[in-house]
Design an enzyme around this catalytic site. Sequence first.
Site, PDB file in Angstrom:
ATOM      1  CD  GLU A  39      21.796  83.488  71.305  1.00  0.00           C
ATOM      2  OE1 GLU A  39      22.553  83.519  70.324  1.00  0.00           O
ATOM      3  OE2 GLU A  39      21.131  84.459  71.698  1.00  0.00           O
ATOM      4  CD  GLU A  61      24.797  81.205  67.877  1.00  0.00           C
ATOM      5  OE1 GLU A  61      24.095  81.891  68.634  1.00  0.00           O
ATOM      6  OE2 GLU A  61      24.705  81.278  66.626  1.00  0.00           O
ATOM      7  CG  HIS A  78      18.671  85.851  65.300  1.00  0.00           C
ATOM      8  ND1 HIS A  78      18.228  87.163  65.311  1.00  0.00           N
ATOM      9  CD2 HIS A  78      19.799  85.843  66.043  1.00  0.00           C
ATOM     10  CE1 HIS A  78      19.058  87.901  66.021  1.00  0.00           C
ATOM     11  NE2 HIS A  78      20.025  87.125  66.480  1.00  0.00           N
ATOM     12  CG  ASP A 107      20.124  82.313  67.337  1.00  0.00           C
ATOM     13  OD1 ASP A 107      20.816  82.697  68.286  1.00  0.00           O
ATOM     14  OD2 ASP A 107      20.430  82.502  66.134  1.00  0.00           O
ATOM     15  CG  HIS A 132      27.082  83.678  64.301  1.00  0.00           C
ATOM     16  ND1 HIS A 132      26.606  84.826  63.727  1.00  0.00           N
ATOM     17  CD2 HIS A 132      26.552  83.636  65.546  1.00  0.00           C
ATOM     18  CE1 HIS A 132      25.828  85.458  64.577  1.00  0.00           C
ATOM     19  NE2 HIS A 132      25.771  84.752  65.694  1.00  0.00           N
TER      20      HIS A 132
HETATM   21  O1  G3P Z   1      25.585  83.216  70.596  1.00  0.00           O
HETATM   22  C1  G3P Z   1      26.354  84.218  70.038  1.00  0.00           C
HETATM   23  C2  G3P Z   1      25.559  85.158  69.161  1.00  0.00           C
HETATM   24  O2  G3P Z   1      24.787  84.408  68.268  1.00  0.00           O
HETATM   25  C3  G3P Z   1      24.678  86.082  69.934  1.00  0.00           C
HETATM   26  O3  G3P Z   1      24.035  87.042  69.153  1.00  0.00           O
HETATM   27  O4  G3P Z   1      22.105  87.973  67.953  1.00  0.00           O
HETATM   28  O5  G3P Z   1      23.724  86.547  66.736  1.00  0.00           O
HETATM   29  O6  G3P Z   1      22.158  85.552  68.385  1.00  0.00           O
HETATM   30  P1  G3P Z   1      22.960  86.753  68.017  1.00  0.00           P
HETATM   31 MG    MG Z   2      22.851  83.475  68.367  1.00  0.00          MG
END
Ligand code: G3P
Ligand code: MG
Length: 245
Positions: free
Chosen positions: A112, A37, A52, A39, A10
Amino acid sequence: MWPYPKIIAHRGGGSLAPENTLAAFECGFNHGFRAVEFDVMLTKDLIPVVVHDEELGRTIAGEGLICDTLAADLVQMDAGSWFGAKFAHCRVPLYQEVLDFCSQRGIWMNVEIKPATGFEQITGQIVAQFTSDFYQHKSAQLPLFSSFSLTAIAAARATAAHIPRGVLFDQIPINWLAHLRELEAITLHTNQRHLSQLVAEQIQRAGYGLSCYTVNEISRAQELLAWGVDALFTDRLTLIGPDFA
Ligand code: G3P
Ligand code: MG
């Protein structure tokens, strides 16, 4: 159903490095992860960057909004000191840099799309176009887009329909299937806190991939996988490693 790795780092390096920085991606890679993953958001000059929060301040030493900041200014800012003094050199990477880093090392990506408020359509469009151009002459596996913004995902589909899509829900709405069908999404990503076994089974039966964020406890990881959840996003790279599943 889920043609991707089951355990996904993550924000690049989970809790081991400042999120969404190249140091994080390096850390994830060094811990054996071949799936990440992260952002992606647009700067004021519409350059996709890996970050993020809409606002500076939490992970980036600065003030204001990403969408009010030029990329050239953003990449000068310290995005690592909040995590630890030895990360003071870390910067917000351009999306281009992360695509290069991951594709050179064979790391699969869940991109994302994280639009700032009011920029949903253009963020989906630009990220999709950028990604499509990047992969145009490459044979590597395409990333998977996801977003909480259905508008961003619709724009990504309109721009680059060949790049697979997932939909992100904090809590899965009752009409989830209609959304997935309309967007021709192949996966649903959801907050592990709110997922029940019943809904997990419905999603599986309908033929969609299902992944959960953010899974940081072994017992919950085991339970979700036993329910048939296909993939987990984790911050605990040493506890829930790439070979956990
Ligand atoms: O993509 C999964 C997760 O990253 C979604 O929440 O806030 O961590 O971007 P966040
Ligand atoms: Mg995310």
